[in-house]
Each structure stands twice: as structure tokens, then as C-alpha cells.
Design a protein around this motif. Structure first.
Motif, mmCIF file in Angstrom:
data_model
loop_
_atom_site.group_PDB
_atom_site.id
_atom_site.type_symbol
_atom_site.label_atom_id
_atom_site.label_comp_id
_atom_site.label_asym_id
_atom_site.label_seq_id
_atom_site.Cartn_x
_atom_site.Cartn_y
_atom_site.Cartn_z
ATOM 1 N N LEU A 35 5.782 40.721 91.488
ATOM 2 C CA LEU A 35 5.740 39.777 90.374
ATOM 3 C C LEU A 35 7.099 39.159 90.083
ATOM 4 O O LEU A 35 8.130 39.813 90.235
ATOM 5 N N LYS A 39 7.200 37.940 84.388
ATOM 6 C CA LYS A 39 5.860 38.483 84.176
ATOM 7 C C LYS A 39 5.785 40.002 84.293
ATOM 8 O O LYS A 39 4.739 40.588 84.068
ATOM 9 N N ARG A 40 6.863 40.649 84.652
ATOM 10 C CA ARG A 40 6.848 42.095 84.878
ATOM 11 C C ARG A 40 6.556 42.885 83.607
ATOM 12 O O ARG A 40 5.773 43.837 83.637
ATOM 13 N N PHE A 42 4.898 42.067 80.913
ATOM 14 C CA PHE A 42 3.494 41.942 80.550
ATOM 15 C C PHE A 42 2.621 42.780 81.484
ATOM 16 O O PHE A 42 1.696 43.461 81.043
#
Length: 98
Positions: A35, A39-40, A42
Motif C-alpha cells: 500500500l 493508506k497504510r 487506514f
């Protein structure tokens, strides 16, 4: 509880601890690789929320089965392991570059 039961429980706790440590480390490495950085957080939040709910439900189910039916506990454990196989197959196919 006699000393043999205590040793059995200690071995189970050590095995679960080792398994969790390995899984947690691998997950973080895989997510970090797959990712984008934004976005990690989340993704980790979703994963750990699902993991926590699954752990709670699984612990309740296995505890009830342990008290009532050891054969049911074994069947439930095997069924849950087998149910996870399609998830891994789908995930592997989506992750593999075409």
C-alpha cells in the motif's frame, strides 16, 4: 488443576504468542510493501478492528464449544481454517501481477 495441565497451558500460551508475533510482523511488512504510505494507517485500522472482533467471537465460540463438545470444537476449528483458504486464494490472485 495439576502441574501437567499448567505445563500444557504454558505451552499453548507460548505457541500462541510466537504465532501472533510472527503474523503481526509479516502483516506489517506486507502492508508496508503493497500500500502507498497514505493508506497504510487506514488499512491497519481496518485489519486490527476485524482481527479484534474475530478474536472476540472466536474466543466466545471456542470457549462455549470447549465446555459442551470437544468434537464440536475440533470441527469448528478445522472448518474455520478451511473457510479461510478461498480468501487467501482470491487475495493471492489479485496481488499477483498479470
Amino acid at each position: 488443576m495439576d502441574s501437567r495441565d499448567a505445563c500444557d497451558l504454558d505451552g499453548i500460551r507460548r505457541s500462541l504468542g510466537a504465532g501472533y508475533a510472527i503474523q503481526d510482523t509479516l502483516l506489517k511488512a506486507i502492508v508496508a510493501e503493497v500500500l502507498p504510505e497514505g493508506k497504510r494507517n487506514f488499512a491497519f485500522g481496518l485489519y486490527y478492528a476485524g482481527y479484534g472482533v474475530g478474536w472476540l467471537v472466536g474466543s466466545i465460540a471456542t470457549g462455549l464449544l470447549y465446555e459442551n463438545s470437544r468434537a464440536g470444537l475440533i470441527t469448528f476449528s478445522i472448518a474455520m481454517q478451511l473457510a479461510s483458504v478461498p480468501v487467501f486464494i482470491v487475495a493471492e490472485r489479485q496481488w499477483r501481477p498479470s
